[in-house]
Design a protein around this motif. Sequence first.
Motif, short mmCIF file in Angstrom:
data_model
loop_
_atom_site.label_atom_id
_atom_site.label_comp_id
_atom_site.label_asym_id
_atom_site.label_seq_id
_atom_site.Cartn_x
_atom_site.Cartn_y
_atom_site.Cartn_z
N ASP A 141 0.46 -1.32 -0.18
CA ASP A 141 -0.50 0.09 -0.13
C ASP A 141 0.99 1.11 0.01
N PHE A 142 2.19 1.16 0.66
CA PHE A 142 2.95 2.65 0.79
C PHE A 142 3.83 2.97 -0.74
N VAL A 143 4.19 1.25 -0.82
CA VAL A 143 4.60 1.60 -2.41
C VAL A 143 3.62 2.09 -3.37
N ASN A 144 2.86 1.19 -3.60
CA ASN A 144 1.61 2.10 -4.30
C ASN A 144 1.30 3.76 -4.38
N GLN A 145 1.35 4.25 -2.74
CA GLN A 145 0.47 5.21 -3.07
C GLN A 145 1.29 6.51 -3.02
N TYR A 146 3.19 5.82 -2.32
CA TYR A 146 4.29 7.14 -3.03
C TYR A 146 4.73 7.02 -3.90
N TYR A 147 5.45 5.93 -4.67
CA TYR A 147 5.79 5.54 -5.76
C TYR A 147 4.87 6.37 -7.21
N GLU A 148 3.75 6.19 -6.72
CA GLU A 148 2.68 6.98 -7.95
C GLU A 148 2.52 8.50 -8.11
N ASN A 149 2.85 8.56 -6.71
CA ASN A 149 2.03 10.27 -6.34
C ASN A 149 3.07 10.85 -5.86
N ARG A 150 4.69 10.88 -4.82
CA ARG A 150 5.26 11.92 -4.68
C ARG A 150 7.43 11.22 -4.88
N TYR A 151 7.41 9.89 -5.14
CA TYR A 151 8.96 9.01 -5.19
C TYR A 151 9.24 9.49 -6.51
N PHE A 152 8.82 9.89 -7.88
CA PHE A 152 9.70 10.62 -8.61
C PHE A 152 10.37 12.43 -8.25
N ASP A 153 9.07 12.81 -7.56
CA ASP A 153 9.78 14.00 -6.98
C ASP A 153 11.14 14.23 -6.87
#
Length: 152
Positions: free
Chosen positions: A98-110
Amino acid sequence: MSIDKAEWHWKSAAELYKENYNITDEFTQDQTDEIWLYASNHIGLFIKWLIDNNFQGEDANAEACEKVRNGLMTGSEYLISELDGKFCEEDVNECVLDFVNQYYENRYFDDYCDSCPCNALDAPCYSFISDINDYNALKTRIDAAYEKFKKL
């Protein structure tokens, strides 16, 4: 389900590589291999974080994971050799999916762009291959995001 794939970034990395190295002909195999590393750099750093925290999927190659932990293989090399360039949900332990899906999609690349050389050098994100210092800078951000997520 796919989270990210190196092939999604290939064209951008290849175009930048051609521009940076003034290449007009076809790529050699060595150049192609290097471009895959550029295209997968951001994915590989996240995979290294997963492996370093023992959050890899249950079917992960234990020997290859140990190489990543010991710095004998990068996360990008792991992505290409062990995951065929595809970072999927099954490559993540369910306890953090759940963390990976949320973070990777919404914040990781930034976070990746803000903490890696592309930001400091004002260079495109596909123009470098990270080292351990880049990983450590990004790791701090991922750790903080994970700690925040756990408190929700």
